[in-house]
Every structure is written in structure tokens, then in C-alpha cells.
Design a protein around this motif. Sequence first.
Motif, PDB file in Angstrom:
ATOM      1  N   ARG A  90       0.847  -1.321  -0.071  1.00 20.52           N
ATOM      2  CA  ARG A  90      -0.167   0.103   0.032  1.00 20.52           C
ATOM      3  C   ARG A  90       1.080   1.276   0.052  1.00 20.52           C
ATOM      4  O   ARG A  90       0.601   2.303   0.688  1.00 20.52           O
ATOM      5  CB  ARG A  90      -0.988  -0.019   1.393  1.00 20.52           C
ATOM      6  CG  ARG A  90      -1.997  -1.305   1.098  1.00 20.52           C
ATOM      7  CD  ARG A  90      -2.861  -1.185   2.208  1.00 20.52           C
ATOM      8  NE  ARG A  90      -3.833  -0.160   2.020  1.00 20.52           N
ATOM      9  CZ  ARG A  90      -3.651   1.032   2.501  1.00 20.52           C
ATOM     10  NH1 ARG A  90      -3.105   1.335   3.387  1.00 20.52           N
ATOM     11  NH2 ARG A  90      -4.810   1.997   2.241  1.00 20.52           N
ATOM     12  N   ARG A  92       2.397   4.632  -0.879  1.00 19.35           N
ATOM     13  CA  ARG A  92       1.470   5.821  -1.348  1.00 19.35           C
ATOM     14  C   ARG A  92       1.389   6.116  -2.615  1.00 19.35           C
ATOM     15  O   ARG A  92       0.226   6.493  -3.226  1.00 19.35           O
ATOM     16  CB  ARG A  92       2.298   7.084  -0.492  1.00 19.35           C
ATOM     17  CG  ARG A  92       1.525   8.426  -0.790  1.00 19.35           C
ATOM     18  CD  ARG A  92       2.132   9.488  -1.645  1.00 19.35           C
ATOM     19  NE  ARG A  92       3.612   9.369  -1.750  1.00 19.35           N
ATOM     20  CZ  ARG A  92       4.155   9.977  -2.950  1.00 19.35           C
ATOM     21  NH1 ARG A  92       3.426  10.330  -3.514  1.00 19.35           N
ATOM     22  NH2 ARG A  92       5.428  10.257  -2.954  1.00 19.35           N
ATOM     23  N   LEU A  95      -0.579   3.449  -4.455  1.00 19.47           N
ATOM     24  CA  LEU A  95      -2.017   3.466  -4.525  1.00 19.47           C
ATOM     25  C   LEU A  95      -2.464   4.683  -5.466  1.00 19.47           C
ATOM     26  O   LEU A  95      -3.507   4.558  -5.771  1.00 19.47           O
ATOM     27  CB  LEU A  95      -2.332   3.864  -2.940  1.00 19.47           C
ATOM     28  CG  LEU A  95      -2.083   2.661  -2.166  1.00 19.47           C
ATOM     29  CD1 LEU A  95      -2.873   3.038  -0.473  1.00 19.47           C
ATOM     30  CD2 LEU A  95      -3.107   1.488  -2.547  1.00 19.47           C
ATOM     31  N   TYR A 218      -1.995  -5.061  -9.488  1.00 17.58           N
ATOM     32  CA  TYR A 218      -3.246  -4.557  -9.101  1.00 17.58           C
ATOM     33  C   TYR A 218      -4.086  -4.624 -10.331  1.00 17.58           C
ATOM     34  O   TYR A 218      -3.548  -4.534 -11.409  1.00 17.58           O
ATOM     35  CB  TYR A 218      -2.787  -3.261  -8.522  1.00 17.58           C
ATOM     36  CG  TYR A 218      -2.002  -3.008  -7.272  1.00 17.58           C
ATOM     37  CD1 TYR A 218      -2.461  -2.854  -6.148  1.00 17.58           C
ATOM     38  CD2 TYR A 218      -0.690  -3.011  -7.620  1.00 17.58           C
ATOM     39  CE1 TYR A 218      -1.486  -3.136  -5.311  1.00 17.58           C
ATOM     40  CE2 TYR A 218       0.330  -3.107  -6.722  1.00 17.58           C
ATOM     41  CZ  TYR A 218      -0.081  -3.068  -5.439  1.00 17.58           C
ATOM     42  OH  TYR A 218       0.840  -2.892  -4.644  1.00 17.58           O
ATOM     43  N   ASP A 244      -7.364  -2.276   5.545  1.00 16.16           N
ATOM     44  CA  ASP A 244      -7.274  -1.943   4.224  1.00 16.16           C
ATOM     45  C   ASP A 244      -6.540  -3.012   3.485  1.00 16.16           C
ATOM     46  O   ASP A 244      -7.018  -3.182   2.327  1.00 16.16           O
ATOM     47  CB  ASP A 244      -6.662  -0.374   4.212  1.00 16.16           C
ATOM     48  CG  ASP A 244      -7.712   0.701   4.605  1.00 16.16           C
ATOM     49  OD1 ASP A 244      -8.991   0.385   4.575  1.00 16.16           O
ATOM     50  OD2 ASP A 244      -7.139   1.587   5.215  1.00 16.16           O
ATOM     51  N   LEU A 245      -5.562  -3.560   3.986  1.00 14.44           N
ATOM     52  CA  LEU A 245      -4.803  -4.563   3.356  1.00 14.44           C
ATOM     53  C   LEU A 245      -5.768  -5.607   2.839  1.00 14.44           C
ATOM     54  O   LEU A 245      -5.588  -6.312   1.966  1.00 14.44           O
ATOM     55  CB  LEU A 245      -3.613  -5.062   4.073  1.00 14.44           C
ATOM     56  CG  LEU A 245      -2.658  -6.009   3.349  1.00 14.44           C
ATOM     57  CD1 LEU A 245      -2.166  -5.711   2.224  1.00 14.44           C
ATOM     58  CD2 LEU A 245      -1.714  -6.670   4.395  1.00 14.44           C
ATOM     59  N   LEU A 248      -7.852  -4.781   0.216  1.00 18.45           N
ATOM     60  CA  LEU A 248      -6.963  -4.946  -0.870  1.00 18.45           C
ATOM     61  C   LEU A 248      -6.810  -6.017  -1.539  1.00 18.45           C
ATOM     62  O   LEU A 248      -6.791  -6.323  -2.990  1.00 18.45           O
ATOM     63  CB  LEU A 248      -5.503  -4.036  -0.843  1.00 18.45           C
ATOM     64  CG  LEU A 248      -4.815  -4.083  -1.719  1.00 18.45           C
ATOM     65  CD1 LEU A 248      -5.485  -2.849  -2.685  1.00 18.45           C
ATOM     66  CD2 LEU A 248      -3.542  -3.512  -1.574  1.00 18.45           C
TER      67      LEU A 248
END
Length: 283
Positions: A90, A92, A95, A218, A244-245, A248
Amino acid sequence: MTTPGSVSSLEIPRLAADASDHRVCEAITEAGCCVIERAVDPDIMDAAATEMAPYTAHTPRGTSDFAGSGTRRTGLVVGRSPTFRTHLARHRAVLAAGSHILGHATSWKLSFAHYFELFPGEPDQLLHRDTWKYGAPPFPVEVDLNALWAVSDFTETNGATRVVPGSHLWADDRRPEPGDAVAAVAPKGSVLLYTGLVFHGGGHNTSGDVRLAINAQYAAGWLCPTEQLLLEYPPAVVADWDDDLIRLIGYQPSGPALGHWRNAEDPFTAVKEYRNANPHDQG
Ligand SMILES: O=C(O)CCC(=O)C(=O)O
Ligand SMILES: [Fe+2]
């Protein structure tokens, strides 16, 4: 001055670690790729390599020209590397690029994370688009974004990924000419970002060193992920990971009617239920 479509009409944009999200997105829009130099401290790469090292000896080398008999791709990086979970998955800039490239989908997810060792002698890999893996007619939008982390330096001689900047905009039947590809030379800790439509391939390792990388892919949430992440990381495994992971890696629905669990529920419910039933399991 080069003309559109001429050899090396674009270079790979090279950005500093503190480049703004806007600059990262701009570079990817234009070239389909960029290198963010030393996006993380090189020590973080050493930590990831140390975490993966116990598992690599049993990994078979590739068995096709594409996979490469001089390449080992070791899986289960998300589970085996806390460093990947904390610092890379994740990141920055990743993302920001993901939201920019894949934000047209209701959700986008991690699709794959492998540890690559490219051994001395491995020849150039075929230049390809990663979207070919879907075996589908061309998509009208980008559906994949790759983050290739330089776990060792990527050099001209150790097999730095060759990328064809701008090729994400090419017609489906166009193929790279010799000389179109540029080596994504990058110091340890850098990340090479490239979209699913960018022609690229591993380079020829003429050095005596092993080139190390972590490839995180991704993808739009409505696609079949490259790796069966939910099978690899069931609720009992992810319970103490960051929410959040967990989302994801696929514990989220996609669009109004995809990716549900049980009675059309959000699959994250399965994690919540596990946590409620096993309150002492978490960190
Ligand atoms: O190892 C690399 O530099 C790229 C590998 C790659 O593109 C692939 O296996 O799809
Ligand atoms: Fe690829």
C-alpha cells in the motif's frame, strides 16, 4: 526530435521518492510507466529479501521460454513478508497510480505478488503486454497496474526490465521494433510502475549477480485475479492484518453484484466473524 512511433520516442520518466501523486499519475498517463527512485529505503528491500530467502530454495525455475529457465518466481509474498504488507503493498505512490489507472472500476485489488530471482545468463524475456494473460479481446480501458520493486539494484547488465514507454497507446496489433525498449535501470528501493498495456520484459542478465524483484500486480476488481489470494489467505490468516490490506487482497465486493460471500454479503464479514469468534487470535 523524434516522431511518434519512432524508436525510443519516449524515455522512462524518472521521479524522486517525494514526487507528488499528481506527477506520478501524469508520468503514467504519458508514458504508461515510470521509475520512482528509492521510493523506499534500501534496508526495506533487504528485509523483504531476508523474509523470502527461506522459501526460495524449493521454488522450481520457469519451465517455458516466457517463464525463463533462469528465473525463479516464489509466491505467497503477502503472507511471508510482513515488510511487503507494511511498506510495499500500500505504498503511497502505488495507491495513487492504482486509483488513477484503475479507478474507473468500482473497486481494484491486489492480484498477484511474487518474488523474482533472475539468475546470471537468463536471456531477454519476450516483450509482452501483461493483459495478454487474460486471453480476452482487448479491453477498452487499462485493467492492470504493475509495481516491480527493485529488491536489488536493476542495472544494464543484471537484467533490468526493458520497457517500451508510450506503448500503452499503441494499436492492438502493433509490436515493438528492436531498439524500442529501454532498460529500467533503478537503484535498490526503487519501484517501476507500468500499466498492463505497456510492452515490457525481463532483461538479459549478463552479470554474475542475481537480480531480485518483488512484482505486485493490481487489477480491476471485476477480473479474475492472477493469484487465488483468498485461498492463500483465509480469514484465520488475515485476522490481525490491517483492514485496508485485507480489503485490497480481495475481501470486498466489486460492483453491484460481484465478489459476494454467503448470502450476498461483503466478504469482509467473514473476517469480522472470525475475529469475533477468536478474540485472542489477533496481534
Ligand atoms: O522480471 C521482469 O523484469 C519482468 C517479468 C515480467 O514482465 C513477467 O514475467 O510478466
Ligand atoms: Fe510481464
